[in-house]
Design an enzyme around this catalytic site. Structure first.
Site, short mmCIF file in Angstrom:
data_model
loop_
_atom_site.label_atom_id
_atom_site.label_comp_id
_atom_site.label_asym_id
_atom_site.label_seq_id
_atom_site.Cartn_x
_atom_site.Cartn_y
_atom_site.Cartn_z
N HIS A 118 0.85 -1.30 0.09
CA HIS A 118 0.07 -0.01 -0.05
C HIS A 118 0.85 1.41 0.00
O HIS A 118 2.25 1.17 0.15
CB HIS A 118 -1.03 0.14 1.34
CG HIS A 118 -0.31 0.10 2.52
ND1 HIS A 118 0.28 -0.87 3.03
CD2 HIS A 118 -0.41 1.06 3.60
CE1 HIS A 118 0.95 -0.50 4.29
NE2 HIS A 118 0.40 0.75 4.46
N HIS A 124 1.30 3.98 2.06
CA HIS A 124 1.85 4.64 3.14
C HIS A 124 3.33 4.51 3.09
O HIS A 124 3.99 3.67 2.77
CB HIS A 124 1.37 4.11 4.49
CG HIS A 124 -0.07 4.37 4.84
ND1 HIS A 124 -0.99 3.89 5.62
CD2 HIS A 124 -0.91 5.41 4.30
CE1 HIS A 124 -2.10 4.41 5.90
NE2 HIS A 124 -2.08 5.35 4.88
N ASP A 171 6.04 4.32 4.83
CA ASP A 171 6.99 3.38 5.36
C ASP A 171 6.98 2.02 4.98
O ASP A 171 7.59 1.17 5.17
CB ASP A 171 6.44 3.23 6.98
CG ASP A 171 5.01 2.70 7.13
OD1 ASP A 171 4.25 3.17 6.44
OD2 ASP A 171 4.79 1.92 8.06
N HIS A 172 6.00 2.08 3.79
CA HIS A 172 6.11 0.62 3.07
C HIS A 172 6.60 0.99 1.40
O HIS A 172 6.75 -0.13 0.80
CB HIS A 172 4.52 0.26 2.99
CG HIS A 172 4.11 -0.29 4.32
ND1 HIS A 172 4.24 -1.82 4.54
CD2 HIS A 172 3.79 0.31 5.44
CE1 HIS A 172 3.77 -1.80 5.83
NE2 HIS A 172 3.51 -0.52 6.48
N HIS A 231 -7.41 -1.44 5.85
CA HIS A 231 -6.58 -0.52 6.45
C HIS A 231 -7.30 0.81 5.90
O HIS A 231 -8.38 1.13 5.21
CB HIS A 231 -5.26 -0.59 5.86
CG HIS A 231 -4.12 0.13 6.31
ND1 HIS A 231 -4.39 0.36 7.83
CD2 HIS A 231 -3.05 0.85 6.05
CE1 HIS A 231 -3.20 1.17 8.35
NE2 HIS A 231 -2.41 1.36 7.21
N ASP A 240 -0.20 -3.69 7.22
CA ASP A 240 -1.06 -3.00 7.76
C ASP A 240 -2.78 -3.51 7.51
O ASP A 240 -3.17 -3.24 6.44
CB ASP A 240 -0.93 -1.55 7.58
CG ASP A 240 0.34 -1.14 7.73
OD1 ASP A 240 1.19 -1.96 7.78
OD2 ASP A 240 0.88 0.15 7.90
N HIS A 276 5.84 -5.07 12.42
CA HIS A 276 5.34 -3.81 12.49
C HIS A 276 5.07 -3.25 13.66
O HIS A 276 3.99 -2.87 14.00
CB HIS A 276 3.86 -3.75 11.46
CG HIS A 276 3.71 -2.51 10.83
ND1 HIS A 276 2.59 -1.62 11.56
CD2 HIS A 276 3.99 -1.89 9.67
CE1 HIS A 276 2.49 -0.60 10.63
NE2 HIS A 276 3.36 -0.86 9.58
#
Length: 303
Positions: free
Chosen positions: A62, A64, A66-67, A142, A212, A270
């Site tokens: 996805h 976000h 941090d990914h 999410h 997530d 995570h």
């Protein structure tokens, strides 16, 4: 046949306590796959001895940061390192626009083919398959469209029982047929039975990555009976209201999911930056699912 997972990053949101944002390597018989690409992924690849140009497929769960915020840098470095082989990238549809925009304004021209495949956040789909492994994406729950990924080994052929065939005057061309379960007959009429001369192959192995997500029924059917399950466990259960608010899971919920789907082993990950010490997270999960382990950066896990 090798089937292993290397944890490159297991922190949520921000790098903290020497933990890095999400990234993982799958090594399936020297086919190298990358799942997610948070900041610092290049350095982690170097630290743990993985050559980035050996990566053939990248899967982004996805959008976000941090990914995926390490992705454009990784693609650019592959270019600088002389990559010419195709690279397949799977992720949310807007991801390719983000990449193209950054490459455009940095005047970066890739020497290799970047082949983009948009994932579907609404339903389970087979997104990659060859003779040895297949990869399925499935919807998670999410704040933004998110998918998990499941890697399933193909059924292997049976193996010959060497001590039974070494004294037989059997044509070697029969070997592959026997492994497929097909009986063979030579010119003299001698019958070679596959059931007597082979032993069954080990059961196919599987790995599922649940980034997530709220622990939810919607993806349970996609991860049934998985051998190794990586499931986000951002919070301990006393933080359940915060987990619900941010569409994350608790350690206890991850354990309950692992139990429900019949997973053989659960990896937690995570982790929220509020937790320096992770042992309490493991202890909480083990209350419901004993075969649980904390994911640790730099460690390979057998599937």
């Amino acid at each position: 046949m090798r089937f292993e997972v290397l944890i490159l990053g297991n922190s949520s949101a921000t790098p903290m306590f020497e933990r890095h944002p999400t990234a993982q390597i799958i090594n399936f018989n020297e086919q190298i796959f990358l799942i997610d690409c948070g900041e610092g992924t290049q350095m982690q690849l170097h630290r743990y001895g993985v050559k980035s140009n050996k990566i053939s497929h990248i899967f982004i769960s996805h959008l976000h940061g941090d990914h995926y915020l390490g992705l454009v840098g990784l693609l650019s470095s592959m270019n600088l390192h002389g990559r010419y082989s195709d690279l397949h990238l799977y992720g949310p549809a807007p991801l390719i626009d983000i990449i193209n925009l950054q490459l455009k304004h940095s005047e970066t021209y890739l020497q290799y083919n970047l082949i983009f495949h948009a994932t579907n956040p609404e339903k389970e789909e087979l997104i990659f398959q060859n003779n040895t492994i297949c990869v399925t994406s499935f919807p998670l729950k999410h704040r933004v469209p998110t998918t998990g990924f499941r890697f399933d080994e193909a059924q292997r052929s049976a193996s010959l029982i060497r001590e039974k065939i070494q004294h037989l005057n059997m044509p070697t061309v029969f070997f592959q047929q026997l492994k497929k379960g097909i009986d063979c007959v030579d010119l003299d009429g001698t019958v070679y039975k596959a059931s007597e001369l082979t032993k069954p192959a080990p059961a196919p192995r599987s790995y599922a990555f649940c980034s997530d997500t709220r622990a939810f029924e919607s993806y349970v059917s996609s991860i049934q009976n998985v051998d190794l399950l990586y499931h986000e466990s951002t919070f301990m259960h006393d933080m359940l209201p915060r987990a619900i608010e941010t569409f994350h899971s608790t350690c206890l919920e991850a354990a309950l999911i692992a139990k429900q789907v019949g997973a053989k082993k659960l990896l937690l990950g995570h982790y929220s930056a509020r937790y320096r010490e992770l042992t309490p997270l493991l202890q909480e999960a083990k209350l419901e699912f004993v075969n649980t382990e904390l994911s640790s950066e730099g460690k390979w896990y057998n599937v």
